[in-house]
Write an enzyme that holds these catalytic residues in place. Sequence first.
Site, PDB file in Angstrom:
ATOM      1  CB  ILE A 304      -0.957  -0.010   1.211  1.00  0.00           C
ATOM      2  CG1 ILE A 304      -2.068  -1.047   0.991  1.00  0.00           C
ATOM      3  CG2 ILE A 304      -1.564   1.375   1.448  1.00  0.00           C
ATOM      4  CD1 ILE A 304      -3.047  -1.154   2.138  1.00  0.00           C
ATOM      5  CD1 TRP A 307      -1.756   1.159  -5.885  1.00  0.00           C
ATOM      6  CD2 TRP A 307      -2.342   2.684  -4.361  1.00  0.00           C
ATOM      7  NE1 TRP A 307      -2.902   1.762  -6.329  1.00  0.00           N
ATOM      8  CE2 TRP A 307      -3.287   2.702  -5.413  1.00  0.00           C
ATOM      9  CE3 TRP A 307      -2.499   3.559  -3.292  1.00  0.00           C
ATOM     10  CZ2 TRP A 307      -4.372   3.565  -5.409  1.00  0.00           C
ATOM     11  CZ3 TRP A 307      -3.584   4.418  -3.289  1.00  0.00           C
ATOM     12  CH2 TRP A 307      -4.511   4.408  -4.336  1.00  0.00           C
ATOM     13  CG  HIS A 308      -0.273   5.901  -1.077  1.00  0.00           C
ATOM     14  ND1 HIS A 308      -0.571   4.786  -0.323  1.00  0.00           N
ATOM     15  CD2 HIS A 308      -1.380   6.672  -1.040  1.00  0.00           C
ATOM     16  CE1 HIS A 308      -1.803   4.886   0.148  1.00  0.00           C
ATOM     17  NE2 HIS A 308      -2.317   6.017  -0.268  1.00  0.00           N
ATOM     18  N   GLY A 309       3.376   5.613  -3.996  1.00  0.00           N
ATOM     19  CA  GLY A 309       4.506   6.197  -4.705  1.00  0.00           C
ATOM     20  C   GLY A 309       5.778   5.402  -4.471  1.00  0.00           C
TER      21      GLY A 309
END
Length: 384
Positions: A304, A307-309
């Site tokens: 996660i 996934w954000h960066g």
Amino acid sequence: MFYFNIYSMMGLAGMIAALLLTRLWKDNKRILLLLFNCGFLLVFNYKLFLFYAAYTVLNYLGYSLLCRVTFARLAWFIGFIAANIGIVSLTRFMEYGWLEHPIANLIVTIGLVYNVLKVIDAYYFAYFFRRDGQVPALDYANFILFIPTFTSGPILRFRDFIADSKKPYTVDSALIESSVKRIILGLFKAVVVAFYMRTVFDYIAGQELLFYHSIFLLFWFYLLIYVDFSGYSDIAIGFGRLLGYQIPENFKKPFLSPSMTQFWRNWHASLGDWFREHIFMFFSRKAISKWTGAYLSLLIMTLIGLWHGYTWPYFLYGLYHGGLMALENLFGLSLVNKKKSSKTYYYFRVVCTQILVAISVIVYSGNIDIVMKIYKGLLSFPSF
């Protein structure tokens, strides 16, 4: 974000009016929605439209193949998912300037990190349901290109969206009233309240910070992110319902979560649910040990974060949350039943959880200099 553009809002309103006027047409929701989705992207940015037209067609071909193929199904399944993750990674590298190529100027991938999750969910559906999972290209395209959730959450489930596609368009006055109120609430949060809160944050963060400034900014930004993102979710849910689709709730009283595990079931719930379902699915046939659960929690939260960066702050953010959830799992602290525990213990856990969350969400600011300045401010005390 589409919702900050008045023409985008007018376009969505026009689409809803068209559906209301053609509600006696059995397939109005499916056909008109595809025309609207494609037309919206084409007008917004033709490069964006071309990218997603190719992206949707290629993935639908892969999805249909996976529904029918009988040999090496697992290899096909992993290959299609790996290809999509590779596309996201490639665009991330281009975004961060790690990979320079002339074609980068021709690619516009707004919303890709959300849409790739939808694509992968559809591949899961095809893998487990085989031929029974096949759906028309029209409904698959609408699922990927659905405008209300195109650039932000909540994240749609493939099976739920396809089930809604089969239902006729029925919207009554009560649904219109509640949906419009939800949209207005979301706009007020995202446009008015979040703007004011961002102004306050930027002003204080621009000053020399002492420990009490940093503490204030950490909790202020936590509230800011909630107001901003929950506002987008409210708008998406409202428009989704008016278009004939049920959008899942994304925030379920996260500030009353008594553990990190329960926090991620209430905060950006559709994202946490997506990762749990798609990672735990391969371990659901047998009971897992506490250690396995801890490792999976660490893995899921790290994913996660990435996934954000693809940056160190996001990686450490995921590792931090995953580590806390792993410890909760190992020591049996993942769940707190409000009815079976004392109020003192329950709210003590709530306060502890909110503190642990608040000191980490500052990474969402996307500005590593501000993040480090606030953390350094925690060690700066006034002289008397």
